[in-house]
Design a protein around this motif. Structure first.
Motif, mmCIF file in Angstrom:
data_model
loop_
_atom_site.group_PDB
_atom_site.id
_atom_site.type_symbol
_atom_site.label_atom_id
_atom_site.label_comp_id
_atom_site.label_asym_id
_atom_site.label_seq_id
_atom_site.Cartn_x
_atom_site.Cartn_y
_atom_site.Cartn_z
ATOM 1 N N LYS A 89 0.807 -1.227 0.000
ATOM 2 C CA LYS A 89 0.000 0.000 0.000
ATOM 3 C C LYS A 89 0.835 1.270 0.000
ATOM 4 O O LYS A 89 0.404 2.299 -0.500
ATOM 5 C CB LYS A 89 -0.950 0.021 1.197
ATOM 6 C CG LYS A 89 -2.237 -0.684 0.945
ATOM 7 C CD LYS A 89 -3.222 -0.415 2.056
ATOM 8 C CE LYS A 89 -4.560 -1.032 1.698
ATOM 9 N NZ LYS A 89 -5.549 -0.816 2.741
ATOM 10 N N THR A 90 2.012 1.235 0.586
ATOM 11 C CA THR A 90 2.837 2.441 0.696
ATOM 12 C C THR A 90 3.715 2.676 -0.528
ATOM 13 O O THR A 90 4.341 3.719 -0.643
ATOM 14 C CB THR A 90 3.736 2.365 1.947
ATOM 15 O OG1 THR A 90 4.571 1.204 1.834
ATOM 16 C CG2 THR A 90 2.901 2.307 3.211
ATOM 17 N N LYS A 111 -7.828 1.156 -5.604
ATOM 18 C CA LYS A 111 -8.152 2.459 -5.006
ATOM 19 C C LYS A 111 -9.233 2.319 -3.934
ATOM 20 O O LYS A 111 -9.160 2.929 -2.881
ATOM 21 C CB LYS A 111 -8.569 3.459 -6.082
ATOM 22 C CG LYS A 111 -7.398 3.956 -6.890
ATOM 23 C CD LYS A 111 -7.828 5.075 -7.812
ATOM 24 C CE LYS A 111 -6.598 5.741 -8.341
ATOM 25 N NZ LYS A 111 -6.602 7.158 -8.142
ATOM 26 N N GLY A 114 -7.951 1.200 -0.661
ATOM 27 C CA GLY A 114 -7.120 2.133 0.091
ATOM 28 C C GLY A 114 -5.732 2.382 -0.472
ATOM 29 O O GLY A 114 -4.912 3.034 0.172
ATOM 30 N N ASP A 116 -3.183 4.393 -2.532
ATOM 31 C CA ASP A 116 -3.177 5.793 -2.966
ATOM 32 C C ASP A 116 -2.475 6.006 -4.302
ATOM 33 O O ASP A 116 -2.896 6.805 -5.111
ATOM 34 C CB ASP A 116 -2.500 6.670 -1.909
ATOM 35 C CG ASP A 116 -3.305 6.729 -0.631
ATOM 36 O OD1 ASP A 116 -4.546 6.693 -0.697
ATOM 37 O OD2 ASP A 116 -2.678 6.812 0.448
ATOM 38 N N ASN A 117 -1.385 5.307 -4.516
ATOM 39 C CA ASN A 117 -0.556 5.545 -5.692
ATOM 40 C C ASN A 117 -0.706 4.390 -6.685
ATOM 41 O O ASN A 117 0.165 3.537 -6.807
ATOM 42 C CB ASN A 117 0.902 5.725 -5.264
ATOM 43 C CG ASN A 117 1.742 6.378 -6.344
ATOM 44 O OD1 ASN A 117 1.257 6.660 -7.433
ATOM 45 N ND2 ASN A 117 2.995 6.596 -6.035
#
Length: 139
Positions: A89-90, A111, A114, A116-117
């Motif tokens: 996720k990061t 998305k 959760g 983000d990128n």
């Protein structure tokens, strides 16, 4: 054909409104699916930001060649196997499909989960191969 031209000239505002609505819908759906990146940008993200590639093609397509280090999660199994990518996720996540058109469905799911990128590989694996970038034919 003559009637179509006559209709278009008599109803110019109606046709313009319809086209504008269509463009807005396409833009909105494209935004939900995330940005697309070229193979060159994808390579930079992989090298500099440790981006993760998720290949959503079928097993048969995957076996014809895939990008080194990419994770294979077919689109048909994507929602059920989403937990496999939770740990990323990061990091930037790049979704790879055959021609860059079906990656939007997986991007939307990421998305919603959760991430983000989330990015899509522009032109898919076809563009990657077209630029003579390296692929692996065995897992």
């Amino acid at each position: 054909m003559e009637q179509l031209i006559e209709f278009a000239t008599n109803n110019f505002m109606l046709i313009a409104a319809w086209l504008l609505t269509l463009l807005m819908i396409m833009w909105s759906e494209g935004q939900k699916a995330g940005k697309s990146v070229s193979p060159a940008v994808a390579t930079q993200l992989m090298n500099k930001q440790d981006a993760v590639l998720i290949d959503i093609r079928t097993k048969k397509e995957w076996d014809t060649g895939h990008i080194t280090g990419s994770k294979h999660i077919p689109l048909a199994d994507f929602s059920r196997r989403l937990q496999e990518v939770e740990k990323f996720k990061t990091r930037p996540v790049i979704v790879v499909c055959n021609m860059g058109q079906t990656a939007g469905a997986a991007s939307k799911q990421l998305k919603t989960a959760g991430f983000d990128n989330v990015l899509r590989l522009q032109g898919g694996i076809t563009e990657w191969k077209g630029q003579n970038l390296p692929i692996v034919k065995k897992a």
